[in-house]
Design a protein around this motif. Structure first.
Motif, short mmCIF file in Angstrom:
data_model
loop_
_atom_site.label_atom_id
_atom_site.label_comp_id
_atom_site.label_asym_id
_atom_site.label_seq_id
_atom_site.Cartn_x
_atom_site.Cartn_y
_atom_site.Cartn_z
N THR A 1 0.83 -1.21 0.00
CA THR A 1 0.00 0.00 0.00
C THR A 1 0.86 1.26 0.00
O THR A 1 0.62 2.20 -0.77
N GLY B 1 -8.89 -3.16 -2.37
CA GLY B 1 -9.36 -1.84 -1.96
C GLY B 1 -8.38 -1.15 -1.04
O GLY B 1 -8.16 0.06 -1.13
N PHE B 2 -7.75 -1.92 -0.14
CA PHE B 2 -6.77 -1.36 0.78
C PHE B 2 -5.55 -0.84 0.03
O PHE B 2 -5.05 0.27 0.29
N SER C 1 -6.26 2.29 -1.82
CA SER C 1 -6.30 3.49 -0.97
C SER C 1 -4.94 4.16 -0.93
O SER C 1 -4.84 5.38 -0.86
N LEU D 1 -4.60 6.21 -4.11
CA LEU D 1 -5.38 7.43 -4.05
C LEU D 1 -4.74 8.47 -3.14
O LEU D 1 -4.64 9.65 -3.49
N ILE D 2 -4.27 8.03 -1.98
CA ILE D 2 -3.62 8.96 -1.06
C ILE D 2 -2.33 9.51 -1.67
O ILE D 2 -2.01 10.69 -1.51
N ALA E 1 -8.78 15.12 -0.40
CA ALA E 1 -8.90 13.86 0.33
C ALA E 1 -10.33 13.64 0.83
O ALA E 1 -10.80 12.50 0.92
N ALA F 1 -12.10 12.07 -1.91
CA ALA F 1 -11.67 10.69 -2.08
C ALA F 1 -12.36 9.76 -1.10
O ALA F 1 -12.77 8.65 -1.43
N LEU F 2 -12.50 10.21 0.15
CA LEU F 2 -13.19 9.40 1.16
C LEU F 2 -14.64 9.17 0.75
O LEU F 2 -15.19 8.08 0.93
N ALA G 1 -14.92 6.40 -1.91
CA ALA G 1 -14.90 5.03 -1.39
C ALA G 1 -16.29 4.62 -0.92
O ALA G 1 -16.73 3.48 -1.13
N GLN H 1 -12.96 10.13 -8.71
CA GLN H 1 -12.57 8.88 -8.06
C GLN H 1 -13.72 7.88 -8.02
O GLN H 1 -13.51 6.67 -8.17
#
Length: 402
Positions: A22, A142-143, A146, A149-150, A263, A266-267, A270, A321
């Motif tokens: 990640t 998905g993890f 993340s 994306l971050i 961000a 982005a959250l 998800a 996203q």
């Protein structure tokens, strides 16, 4: 640990390995975006216009697209870990070339090479899927996503902070050092995965064309994604130019801080991904693209308003996203055996779209400035919605068949 150990599919991933996957995904993809808040400073160094400096961002994205096209399919033919190790060495060389580029043409070459080599995330994500237990695959992927994306969002914040205090050259040197550190960690931690494709490279590449011809939903996702990411690239490339205008008089650090604002979007994306699992993803995507259209309408009236820009950034990142998640969900459902190649087609088109948006926005800025950029964004996002709506019957037929 025996670094030559070969891992079998569906055996599961240890927590340390998952975290390194990640973090590596986020740090490598960040290489593509470090330059964006620094473009005006780079322009001053090489005595070129802001619009010309925008070619750096365009070529980096084009390089990423070509890297995905020509390097990622090799993950089906060569040992995955070995390919990642070699690629990390090339990333370091490209970053150092940018840090010490003696003139602007060399900087452009280095920018393309940074994008071309920074495709490791597109090797790590399928690796995570391969190693995961079937019942944990979605959660694992998905993890790792993340991290991607971050990395995209915080890269501008980091480079803006470093550029403001130490100069833009320092950012590329720091990035090269981080890549060397990751190289060492991955060498000792990652298992090896044997190749699964028995054909030759030519046959592998020809199969990409077959997928494009036979999968209408792949064409939809690719075109839809390219148009949305073109909007994303148009905004982020020219934001620093707007913030340097007299009405704001802000620098690269302020441009980078907008990554933190994104961000929040982005959250939300998800959460929309989870919603699409429970409802009709086509309807969710219709709504997510509409958010992009609204964001550029907000931007149009926010050439002198930080509050308006902040609202627009949240809407833009949420829309882009969420659409991206929907697109990947669509293509990965088409064929289990061809997921890497489906992803190659999608991601190549996606980043070529980003490069096109960056190119258009940089050119428009020189003549029509911010208003012109926002009009480009509105046109591209409306086109994405129209493309999406035009495939309504195809999507419904696919849902019935499945």
């Amino acid at each position: 640990m025996d670094t030559s150990k070969t891992a079998k599919a569906n055996t599961g991933i240890s927590k340390p390995t998952l975290w390194v996957m990640t973090i590596a995904t986020g740090l490598v993809v960040a290489n593509i975006y470090y330059a964006q808040p620094l473009l005006e400073d780079i322009a001053k160094t090489y005595h070129v216009s802001n619009g010309t400096a925008g070619n750096i961002a365009m070529l980096t994205q084009m390089g990423y697209a070509f890297g995905i096209l020509f390097l990622i399919p090799l993950g089906d033919m060569l040992k995955r870990k070995r390919l990642i190790m070699v690629d990390f060495g090339l990333i370091v060389l490209a970053l150092l070339l940018a840090a010490f580029a003696p003139n602007f043409p060399v900087m452009l070459i280095a920018s393309f090479l940074i994008g071309f080599t920074s495709v490791v995330p597109q090797l790590i994500i399928p690796m995570a899927a391969h190693l995961s237990k079937p019942e944990e695959r979605g959660k694992t992927v998905g993890f790792v996503m993340s991290g991607l994306l971050i990395g995209i969002l915080l890269s501008r914040t980091i480079s803006g902070f470093v550029g403001e205090r130490f100069g833009w050259h320092a950012m590329f040197m720091i990035a090269a050092a981080l890549m060397l550190l990751l190289w060492a960690i991955i060498y000792f931690l990652f298992p090896e995965i044997e190749p699964q494709y028995n054909g030759n490279y030519g046959g592998l590449m020809r199969s990409l064309i077959t997928l494009i011809q036979t999968e209408p939903l792949l064409r939809l996702a690719a075109l839809r994604g390219a148009l949305c990411y073109a909007c994303f690239g148009a905004f982020w490339t020219t934001l620093i130019f707007l913030l340097r205008q007299p009405q704001f008089n802000l620098g690269s650090e302020a441009a980078g801080l907008f990554g933190l604002v994104g961000a929040f979007g982005a959250l939300g994306a998800a959460a929309m991904g989870r919603i699409s699992d429970k409802t009709n993803p086509y309807t969710v995507t219709t709504f997510s693209i509409l958010l992009i259209i609204i964001s550029f309408v907000v931007f149009f009236f926010s050439g002198r308003s930080l509050a308006g820009l902040i609202i627009g950034v949240i809407l833009l990142d949420l829309g882009v996203q969420a659409t991206h998640i929907s697109n990947q969900t669509t293509i990965f459902s088409l064929s289990q055996e061809a997921r890497n190649r489906l992803n190659t087609v999608y991601m190549v088109t996606y980043f070529l779209g980003g490069a096109a948006g960056t190119f258009l926005a940089s050119r428009v800025w020189n003549t029509w400035h911010w208003q012109g950029v926002t009009v480009i964004g509105i046109i591209l996002s409306v086109a994405a919605e129209l493309v999406h709506l035009s495939y309504r019957k195809t999507v419904r037929l696919n849902l019935k068949l499945n």
